[in-house]
Design a protein around this motif. Structure first.
Motif, PDB file in Angstrom:
ATOM      1  N   PHE A  32       7.461   0.005  -7.048  1.00  0.00           N
ATOM      2  CA  PHE A  32       5.541  -0.102  -7.428  1.00  0.00           C
ATOM      3  C   PHE A  32       5.136   0.240  -5.759  1.00  0.00           C
ATOM      4  O   PHE A  32       5.315  -0.462  -5.024  1.00  0.00           O
ATOM      5  CB  PHE A  32       4.361  -1.055  -8.541  1.00  0.00           C
ATOM      6  N   LYS A  33       4.233   1.589  -5.772  1.00  0.00           N
ATOM      7  CA  LYS A  33       3.787   1.419  -4.171  1.00  0.00           C
ATOM      8  C   LYS A  33       2.360   0.972  -4.315  1.00  0.00           C
ATOM      9  O   LYS A  33       1.130   1.331  -5.081  1.00  0.00           O
ATOM     10  CB  LYS A  33       3.719   3.061  -3.764  1.00  0.00           C
ATOM     11  N   LEU A  85      10.500  -5.692  -0.600  1.00  0.00           N
ATOM     12  CA  LEU A  85      10.468  -4.589  -0.518  1.00  0.00           C
ATOM     13  C   LEU A  85       9.664  -3.726   1.268  1.00  0.00           C
ATOM     14  O   LEU A  85      10.895  -4.313   2.019  1.00  0.00           O
ATOM     15  CB  LEU A  85       8.946  -5.742   0.801  1.00  0.00           C
ATOM     16  N   ASP A  86       9.749  -3.118   1.423  1.00  0.00           N
ATOM     17  CA  ASP A  86       9.657  -1.810   2.087  1.00  0.00           C
ATOM     18  C   ASP A  86       8.731  -1.129   2.951  1.00  0.00           C
ATOM     19  O   ASP A  86       7.714  -1.054   2.463  1.00  0.00           O
ATOM     20  CB  ASP A  86      10.686  -1.184   2.244  1.00  0.00           C
ATOM     21  N   TRP A  87       8.004  -0.830   4.473  1.00  0.00           N
ATOM     22  CA  TRP A  87       7.134  -0.170   5.074  1.00  0.00           C
ATOM     23  C   TRP A  87       7.401   1.577   4.328  1.00  0.00           C
ATOM     24  O   TRP A  87       8.345   1.929   3.624  1.00  0.00           O
ATOM     25  CB  TRP A  87       7.511   0.231   5.750  1.00  0.00           C
ATOM     26  N   ASN A  88       6.308   1.583   3.500  1.00  0.00           N
ATOM     27  CA  ASN A  88       5.765   2.855   2.983  1.00  0.00           C
ATOM     28  C   ASN A  88       5.041   3.534   3.485  1.00  0.00           C
ATOM     29  O   ASN A  88       4.078   4.900   2.863  1.00  0.00           O
ATOM     30  CB  ASN A  88       5.977   3.156   1.675  1.00  0.00           C
ATOM     31  N   GLY A  89       4.632   3.720   4.577  1.00  0.00           N
ATOM     32  CA  GLY A  89       3.399   4.159   5.344  1.00  0.00           C
ATOM     33  C   GLY A  89       3.634   5.201   6.523  1.00  0.00           C
ATOM     34  O   GLY A  89       4.421   5.730   6.143  1.00  0.00           O
ATOM     35  N   SER A  90       2.795   5.223   7.554  1.00  0.00           N
ATOM     36  CA  SER A  90       3.482   6.831   8.153  1.00  0.00           C
ATOM     37  C   SER A  90       4.400   6.329   9.143  1.00  0.00           C
ATOM     38  O   SER A  90       5.218   4.828   9.329  1.00  0.00           O
ATOM     39  CB  SER A  90       1.962   6.691   9.482  1.00  0.00           C
TER      40      SER A  90
END
Length: 213
Positions: A32-33, A85-90
């Protein structure tokens, strides 16, 4: 003009940020994002930003520090989300505008309230200016995705519109057919009347010729 064109293109490329709300319904045992976007109002000003996420479970009283991302490095702080959990941003920039994260293997314990906080520093030639932005997202974990009333209503209205359009087309076809048929009958009646008039006139002419003889 040649110098202005690259500047215009750069402005368009950097001005594409749009703040979209995150989804709020996650499916258990799936990814899930968690979306969080904070657009920089002054796109031409260099900046750096740090993003911090906080989480309060449905049975918690206070928020706990969940995740931190700064200087291209992410850190999972809450042990409940270790290795999930992982980073999904810029990507590959310190000027963050998308602070989204991605949760792997969602569990029902992930239900709760999440907060995304941006700490941004705008760097002007003679000074720096700090701004803060915060977004709150309430997540509900379900066994499978459910369709909202808005989606169901939209689909029903789509089918109603299609049926209404088809009915209107049928009515138009019947109306046009009757109009053409009526016009054809009128044309036949006019042709018959004209034929009878010509025949009657020819008969009178023939009778006049015989009398003269």
């Amino acid at each position: 003009v040649c110098y202005l064109f690259p500047l215009v293109m750069a402005s368009l490329c950097h001005g594409a940020c749009v703040e979209v709300d995150s989804d709020t319904e996650a499916v258990a045992n799936q990814g899930f994002k968690l979306g969080c976007i904070s657009c920089k109002m002054r796109g031409e000003v260099p900046a750096t930003a740090a993003v911090n996420w906080y989480f309060k479970a449905s049975d918690d009283d206070e928020f706990s520090h969940l995740y931190s991302y700064e200087d291209l490095i992410g850190d999972v702080i809450d042990p409940r989300f270790y290795e999930r959990l992982d980073w999904n941003g810029s990507k590959q920039t310190k000027d963050l505008q998308d602070g989204s994260i991605y949760i792997l293997n969602v569990t029902y314990n992930d239900t709760g309230t999440y907060q995304c906080r941006f700490n941004r520093v705008l760097m002007y030639p003679n000074y720096e200016f700090q701004t803060n932005a915060s977004k709150t997202i309430i997540i509900n974990v379900v066994p499978r995705l459910t369709r909202g009333m808005a989606s169901i209503f939209s689909e029903v209205m789509m089918y109603v519109s299609i049926i209404g359009l088809q009915f209107w087309l049928v009515v138009e076809m019947v109306y046009c057919y009757r109009k053409i048929a009526a016009a054809g009958e009128e044309a036949l009646r006019e042709s018959a009347a004209e034929y009878l008039a010509i025949a009657s006139e020819s008969k009178d002419n023939c009778a006049g010729v015989q009398v003269a003889e």
